[in-house]
Design a protein around this motif. Structure first.
Motif, PDB file in Angstrom:
ATOM      1  N   SER A  58       0.842  -1.210   0.000  1.00 17.50           N
ATOM      2  CA  SER A  58       0.000   0.000   0.000  1.00 17.50           C
ATOM      3  C   SER A  58       0.870   1.250   0.000  1.00 17.50           C
ATOM      4  N   GLU A  59       1.919   1.238   0.776  1.00 16.28           N
ATOM      5  CA  GLU A  59       2.853   2.364   0.825  1.00 16.28           C
ATOM      6  C   GLU A  59       3.513   2.573  -0.533  1.00 16.28           C
ATOM      7  N   ILE A  60       3.914   1.478  -1.170  1.00 14.73           N
ATOM      8  CA  ILE A  60       4.550   1.553  -2.490  1.00 14.73           C
ATOM      9  C   ILE A  60       3.579   2.134  -3.517  1.00 14.73           C
ATOM     10  N   GLU A  61       2.324   1.679  -3.475  1.00 15.74           N
ATOM     11  CA  GLU A  61       1.322   2.165  -4.427  1.00 15.74           C
ATOM     12  C   GLU A  61       1.019   3.646  -4.227  1.00 15.74           C
ATOM     13  N   GLN A  62       1.297   4.155  -3.030  1.00 11.01           N
ATOM     14  CA  GLN A  62       1.145   5.583  -2.750  1.00 11.01           C
ATOM     15  C   GLN A  62       2.408   6.366  -3.112  1.00 11.01           C
ATOM     16  N   LYS A  63       3.350   5.695  -3.750  1.00 13.89           N
ATOM     17  CA  LYS A  63       4.610   6.293  -4.189  1.00 13.89           C
ATOM     18  C   LYS A  63       5.487   6.721  -3.015  1.00 13.89           C
ATOM     19  N   LYS A  64       5.353   6.025  -1.907  1.00 14.80           N
ATOM     20  CA  LYS A  64       6.207   6.273  -0.747  1.00 14.80           C
ATOM     21  C   LYS A  64       7.236   5.141  -0.689  1.00 14.80           C
ATOM     22  N   PHE A  65       8.450   5.451  -1.115  1.00 15.71           N
ATOM     23  CA  PHE A  65       9.460   4.415  -1.249  1.00 15.71           C
ATOM     24  C   PHE A  65      10.531   4.513  -0.170  1.00 15.71           C
ATOM     25  N   ARG A  66      11.124   3.368   0.148  1.00 12.79           N
ATOM     26  CA  ARG A  66      12.254   3.316   1.066  1.00 12.79           C
ATOM     27  C   ARG A  66      13.523   3.101   0.253  1.00 12.79           C
ATOM     28  N   PRO A  67      14.677   3.540   0.770  1.00 19.61           N
ATOM     29  CA  PRO A  67      15.913   3.386  -0.019  1.00 19.61           C
ATOM     30  C   PRO A  67      16.375   1.938  -0.185  1.00 19.61           C
ATOM     31  N   VAL A  68      16.042   1.072   0.801  1.00 20.27           N
ATOM     32  CA  VAL A  68      16.458  -0.331   0.709  1.00 20.27           C
ATOM     33  C   VAL A  68      15.322  -1.230   1.202  1.00 20.27           C
ATOM     34  N   TYR A  69      15.108  -2.330   0.461  1.00 21.42           N
ATOM     35  CA  TYR A  69      14.160  -3.374   0.864  1.00 21.42           C
ATOM     36  C   TYR A  69      14.931  -4.693   0.932  1.00 21.42           C
ATOM     37  N   VAL A  70      15.039  -5.261   2.122  1.00 22.31           N
ATOM     38  CA  VAL A  70      15.634  -6.590   2.271  1.00 22.31           C
ATOM     39  C   VAL A  70      14.472  -7.562   2.457  1.00 22.31           C
ATOM     40  N   LEU A  71      14.234  -8.385   1.457  1.00 26.78           N
ATOM     41  CA  LEU A  71      13.092  -9.307   1.443  1.00 26.78           C
ATOM     42  C   LEU A  71      13.628 -10.735   1.514  1.00 26.78           C
ATOM     43  N   HIS A  72      13.226 -11.467   2.526  1.00 28.48           N
ATOM     44  CA  HIS A  72      13.794 -12.804   2.708  1.00 28.48           C
ATOM     45  C   HIS A  72      12.801 -13.711   3.423  1.00 28.48           C
ATOM     46  N   GLY A  73      13.039 -15.011   3.344  1.00 30.28           N
ATOM     47  CA  GLY A  73      12.159 -15.966   4.006  1.00 30.28           C
ATOM     48  C   GLY A  73      11.839 -17.149   3.110  1.00 30.28           C
ATOM     49  N   GLU A  74      11.034 -18.071   3.655  1.00 25.77           N
ATOM     50  CA  GLU A  74      10.741 -19.325   2.961  1.00 25.77           C
ATOM     51  C   GLU A  74       9.650 -19.193   1.903  1.00 25.77           C
ATOM     52  N   GLU A  75       8.790 -18.170   2.008  1.00 21.25           N
ATOM     53  CA  GLU A  75       7.671 -18.030   1.075  1.00 21.25           C
ATOM     54  C   GLU A  75       8.007 -17.012  -0.021  1.00 21.25           C
ATOM     55  N   GLY A  76       8.383 -17.526  -1.177  1.00 17.04           N
ATOM     56  CA  GLY A  76       8.788 -16.660  -2.279  1.00 17.04           C
ATOM     57  C   GLY A  76       7.668 -15.807  -2.839  1.00 17.04           C
ATOM     58  N   TYR A  77       6.419 -16.225  -2.658  1.00 18.42           N
ATOM     59  CA  TYR A  77       5.288 -15.491  -3.228  1.00 18.42           C
ATOM     60  C   TYR A  77       5.238 -14.058  -2.694  1.00 18.42           C
ATOM     61  N   PHE A  78       5.364 -13.885  -1.387  1.00 18.36           N
ATOM     62  CA  PHE A  78       5.265 -12.553  -0.795  1.00 18.36           C
ATOM     63  C   PHE A  78       6.440 -11.673  -1.224  1.00 18.36           C
ATOM     64  N   VAL A  99      16.574  -3.260  -3.942  1.00 16.74           N
ATOM     65  CA  VAL A  99      15.770  -4.401  -3.490  1.00 16.74           C
ATOM     66  C   VAL A  99      16.666  -5.633  -3.458  1.00 16.74           C
ATOM     67  N   LEU A 100      16.824  -6.208  -2.273  1.00 15.19           N
ATOM     68  CA  LEU A 100      17.585  -7.453  -2.112  1.00 15.19           C
ATOM     69  C   LEU A 100      16.578  -8.562  -1.841  1.00 15.19           C
ATOM     70  N   ALA A 101      16.345  -9.417  -2.833  1.00 21.75           N
ATOM     71  CA  ALA A 101      15.314 -10.460  -2.735  1.00 21.75           C
ATOM     72  C   ALA A 101      15.979 -11.825  -2.545  1.00 21.75           C
ATOM     73  N   PHE A 102      15.878 -12.343  -1.330  1.00 28.89           N
ATOM     74  CA  PHE A 102      16.459 -13.642  -0.986  1.00 28.89           C
ATOM     75  C   PHE A 102      15.395 -14.734  -1.096  1.00 28.89           C
ATOM     76  N   LYS A 103      15.845 -15.960  -1.394  1.00 28.04           N
ATOM     77  CA  LYS A 103      14.930 -17.098  -1.433  1.00 28.04           C
ATOM     78  C   LYS A 103      15.012 -17.943  -0.163  1.00 28.04           C
ATOM     79  N   LYS A 104      15.677 -17.424   0.840  1.00 26.20           N
ATOM     80  CA  LYS A 104      15.727 -18.092   2.138  1.00 26.20           C
ATOM     81  C   LYS A 104      15.839 -17.030   3.221  1.00 26.20           C
ATOM     82  N   LYS A 105      15.700 -17.456   4.459  1.00 28.47           N
ATOM     83  CA  LYS A 105      15.715 -16.512   5.564  1.00 28.47           C
ATOM     84  C   LYS A 105      17.136 -16.043   5.857  1.00 28.47           C
ATOM     85  N   VAL A 106      17.256 -14.753   6.119  1.00 27.41           N
ATOM     86  CA  VAL A 106      18.543 -14.164   6.469  1.00 27.41           C
ATOM     87  C   VAL A 106      18.798 -14.377   7.960  1.00 27.41           C
ATOM     88  N   ASP A 107      20.049 -14.640   8.310  1.00 27.41           N
ATOM     89  CA  ASP A 107      20.437 -14.788   9.716  1.00 27.41           C
ATOM     90  C   ASP A 107      20.473 -13.399  10.353  1.00 27.41           C
TER      91      ASP A 107
END
Length: 330
Positions: free
Chosen positions: A6-26, A105-113
């Protein structure tokens, strides 16, 4: 996840997105939202860089992130499969002091320690999102919620049918819901017949109905369903069936072990909605604890047989299913 999108769709962006975890869909949903909303199509040629962890290094990634945007407010850098990036710890300085004219955007396919120093350095205004798997007992609820976001009228039983047939593949569920949306009019209820047509699940012959038959100890109906499964084993492979039944019987064992035989106690033990907990409770009361433990053993035995351990080559998957269900229901 939805608050981030929702924040992204409002054009409110963050400088870095670290996306990680077991569920790749999200992770994919957030990444796609950034790609779709951060830049106009004509801006992407010069201001969007998509890299892959195995094909790049930290030096090139940092260099791309520091690139100044051309006739655009941002330069977007997406690193897919970030888990394959070597020496990721060398990003510590960039994460602590991100480039405000870039979106990384750093998109991981597993959880970060989360104990690692480099992830702890992430500046407070950046996003650190853990994408967790949806538990089996919450899957039908997720289908219902996702259906509503798409404007689909899917009742709880139909949502459970979809969840049981497809399982935890959220990307496939999402695509099939899109198909259902295309085939229905606004306000039209999604009927089981349409679900059968779109995703190949039969109202009378599916894992959801098999579970119901075993929970009510209706041996005749259970055999009718697995006979149907055996006629088309490619569409009804035995391993997901065993997994779904294992989950069902395990929940019944949890209630017996905790002696949770009231609706409220069952809901608390299973961490489930009262309606679903009541259904499992009713089933658990039809089985003794010993019978449930034996059924778990039966499932493990047939899981091995389905993989060729202890079964003759002449035994078909259909025969294995019928044998297994006979033992489970007697």
């Amino acid at each position: 996840m939805q608050s981030i999108i929702s924040e992204i769709e409002q054009k409110k962006f963050r400088p870095v997105y670290v996306l990680h975890g077991e569920e790749g869909y999200f992770t994919e949903c957030i990444t796609d939202a950034i790609i779709d909303n951060a830049l106009n199509p004509e801006e992407r040629e010069f201001n969007q860089t998509i890299l892959y962890g195995r094909d790049t290094d930290v030096k090139d990634l940092v260099s791309a992130t520091k690139r100044f945007p051309m006739m655009s407010p941002y330069h977007v850098v997406v690193l897919r499969e970030a888990q394959d990036l070597k020496k990721v710890e060398e990003l510590e300085s960039l994460l602590a002091n991100p480039i405000d004219t870039s979106i990384l955007v750093l998109a991981f396919k597993k959880k970060v320690d989360m104990r690692k120093k480099w992830i702890k350095s992430l500046r407070k205004d950046c996003i650190n999102f853990t994408s967790n798997k949806v538990p089996d007992w919450k899957l039908s609820e997720w289908v219902s919620k996702q259906s509503r976001t798409k404007g689909l009228d899917v009742d709880s039983k139909s949502a459970s049918m979809i969840a049981e047939f497809i399982g935890g593949d959220l990307q496939r569920i999402d695509k099939d819901l899109d198909k259902l949306k295309m085939m229905t009019k606004d306000g039209q209820k999604v009927e089981p017949a349409l679900i059968q047509k779109v995703i190949g699940v039969s109202r009378d012959y599916n894992i959801f109905e098999l579970q119901d038959a075993l929970m009510t100890r209706n041996a005749h109906k259970a055999q009718m369903i697995v006979k149907h499964f055996g006629a088309d084993p490619r569409s009804h492979p035995i391993q997901p069936i065993i997994g779904a039944l294992f989950s069902m019987y395990s929940k019944m064992i949890m209630l017996h072990a905790a002696r949770s035989f009231s609706p409220d106690g069952a809901a608390k033990t299973l961490k489930a909605k009262p309606f679903y907990a009541k259904k499992i409770l009713s089933a658990a009361q039809r089985y003794t604890y010993g019978h449930l433990v034996r059924n778990i053993s039966v499932l493990r035995d047939y899981d091995l047989k389905s993989k060729g351990v202890g079964a003759t080559s002449a035994t078909s998957m259909g025969e294995l299913m019928r044998e297994m269900v006979f033992k489970l229901s007697h």
